[in-house]
Design an enzyme around this catalytic site. Structure first.
Site, PDB file in Angstrom:
ATOM      1  CB  CYS A  30      -0.983  -0.027   1.162  1.00 26.71           C
ATOM      2  SG  CYS A  30      -0.238  -0.031   2.803  1.00 26.71           S
TER       3      CYS A  30
ATOM      4  CG  ASN B 113       4.341  -1.616   5.233  1.00 31.58           C
ATOM      5  OD1 ASN B 113       5.447  -1.929   5.656  1.00 31.58           O
ATOM      6  ND2 ASN B 113       3.376  -2.516   5.109  1.00 31.58           N
TER       7      ASN B 113
ATOM      8  CB  CYS C  78      -3.774   1.635   6.992  1.00 31.75           C
ATOM      9  SG  CYS C  78      -3.513   3.123   8.008  1.00 31.75           S
ATOM     10  NE  ARG C  79      -4.487   1.475   1.693  1.00 34.33           N
ATOM     11  CZ  ARG C  79      -4.241   2.209   0.621  1.00 34.33           C
ATOM     12  NH1 ARG C  79      -5.071   2.147  -0.410  1.00 34.33           N
ATOM     13  NH2 ARG C  79      -3.184   3.003   0.555  1.00 34.33           N
ATOM     14  CB  SER C  80       0.199  -3.546   2.711  1.00 35.51           C
ATOM     15  OG  SER C  80       1.067  -2.638   3.341  1.00 35.51           O
TER      16      SER C  80
ATOM     17  CG  ASP D  45      -5.010   5.704   2.529  1.00 40.84           C
ATOM     18  OD1 ASP D  45      -5.111   5.270   3.686  1.00 40.84           O
ATOM     19  OD2 ASP D  45      -4.042   6.372   2.118  1.00 40.84           O
TER      20      ASP D  45
HETATM   21  P1  4NP Z   1      -1.831   2.809   4.079  1.00 47.31           P
HETATM   22  O1  4NP Z   1      -2.412   4.197   4.642  1.00 47.31           O
HETATM   23  O2  4NP Z   1      -1.256   3.128   2.701  1.00 47.31           O
HETATM   24  O3  4NP Z   1      -3.020   1.916   3.988  1.00 47.31           O
HETATM   25  O4  4NP Z   1      -0.796   2.349   5.066  1.00 47.31           O
HETATM   26  C1  4NP Z   1      -1.594   5.337   4.752  1.00 47.31           C
HETATM   27  C2  4NP Z   1      -0.849   5.541   5.881  1.00 47.31           C
HETATM   28  C3  4NP Z   1      -0.080   6.678   6.004  1.00 47.31           C
HETATM   29  C4  4NP Z   1      -0.042   7.614   4.993  1.00 47.31           C
HETATM   30  C5  4NP Z   1      -0.797   7.404   3.843  1.00 47.31           C
HETATM   31  C6  4NP Z   1      -1.572   6.285   3.726  1.00 47.31           C
HETATM   32  N1  4NP Z   1       0.723   8.802   5.127  1.00 47.31           N
HETATM   33  O5  4NP Z   1       0.670   9.644   4.237  1.00 47.31           O
HETATM   34  O6  4NP Z   1       1.475   8.931   6.108  1.00 47.31           O
END
Ligand code: 4NP
Length: 162
Positions: free
Chosen positions: A12, A15, A17-19, A130
Site C-alpha cells: 500500500c 505500510n 494500514c492496508r497492507s 485508504d
Molecule cells: P496505508 O495508509 O497506505 O493503507 O498504510 C496510509 C498511511 C499513512 C499515509 C498514507 C496512507 N501517510 O501519508 O502517512
C-alpha cells in the site's frame, strides 16, 4: 522434495494500514490451514514515511477484534522485492502504477481485489480505499474487503501449489 516458497508481498502507500492488515489476515488464515510453509509473506509501502513503525493503532485494533495479530514493522518497497516476490498485491491503482514504474513486471503485479470472490476474473476491480484519514468505520470496511480478498487469494494459490 521441498518446493521453493511462493513469495507474496502486500503493498500500500504507508505500510501501516492496508497492507499490514492484509499480511496479518493472510498469515492467520494460512496458519489455520497449515499451508504457511508454502509462502514467503511480507508487506511494504511505496512511501517510506513510517519506516520501522508498528501498524496504525486502528489497524491493530480492528485485527484484534477478529483475533488476529499484526506483526508488521513498516518499510518501503525496495528493488530486491521485485526479484524476491512472485506476486505483488497492490491495494489500489496508484500503488500498482508506482510498482510498475519502480521496475515490477506486469505479470507480478495484481490488484488485491481482483481476488475478491464477489468480482469476476476480468477488470475493472475496485481499490481497497485508504482508511488513514477517515473514521474508524473505514477500518472495518477495509477489514471486510481484505478478509474476502485474502480468502480468494489463498484459494487460488493453494489450488496452484497443492
Ligand atoms: P496505508 O495508509 O497506505 O493503507 O498504510 C496510509 C498511511 C499513512 C499515509 C498514507 C496512507 N501517510 O501519508 O502517512
Amino acid at each position: 522434495m521441498a518446493r521453493k516458497p511462493v513469495g507474496v508481498l502486500f503493498v500500500c502507500l504507508g505500510n501501516i494500514c492496508r497492507s499490514p492488515l492484509a499480511e496479518a489476515i493472510f498469515l492467520h488464515k494460512g496458519r489455520e490451514r497449515g499451508v504457511l510453509d508454502r509462502f514467503d509473506v511480507d508487506s511494504a509501502g511505496t512511501g517510506g514515511w513510517h519506516e520501522g513503525e508498528r501498524a496504525d493503532p486502528r489497524t491493530i485494533e480492528i485485527a484484534a477484534r477478529f483475533g488476529i495479530e499484526v506483526p508488521s514493522r513498516a518499510r518501503k518497497v525496495r528493488a530486491e522485492d521485485y526479484s524476491r516476490f512472485d506476486l505483488l498485491l497492490a491495494m489500489d491503482q496508484a500503488n500498482m502504477q508506482d510498482l510498475l514504474a519502480g521496475g515490477a513486471s506486469e505479470e507480478q503485479v495484481r490488484l488485491m481485489r481482483s481476488f475478491d470472490p464477489q468480482y469476476s476474473s476480468t477488470p475493472p476491480w475496485p481499490d481497497v480505499p485508504d482508511p488513514y484519514y477517515g473514521g474508524d468505520d473505514g477500518f472495518l470496511k477495509v477489514y471486510r474487503m481484505l478478509d474476502a480478498s485474502v480468502e480468494g487469494l489463498l484459494e487460488a494459490l493453494t489450488r496452484d501449489t497443492a
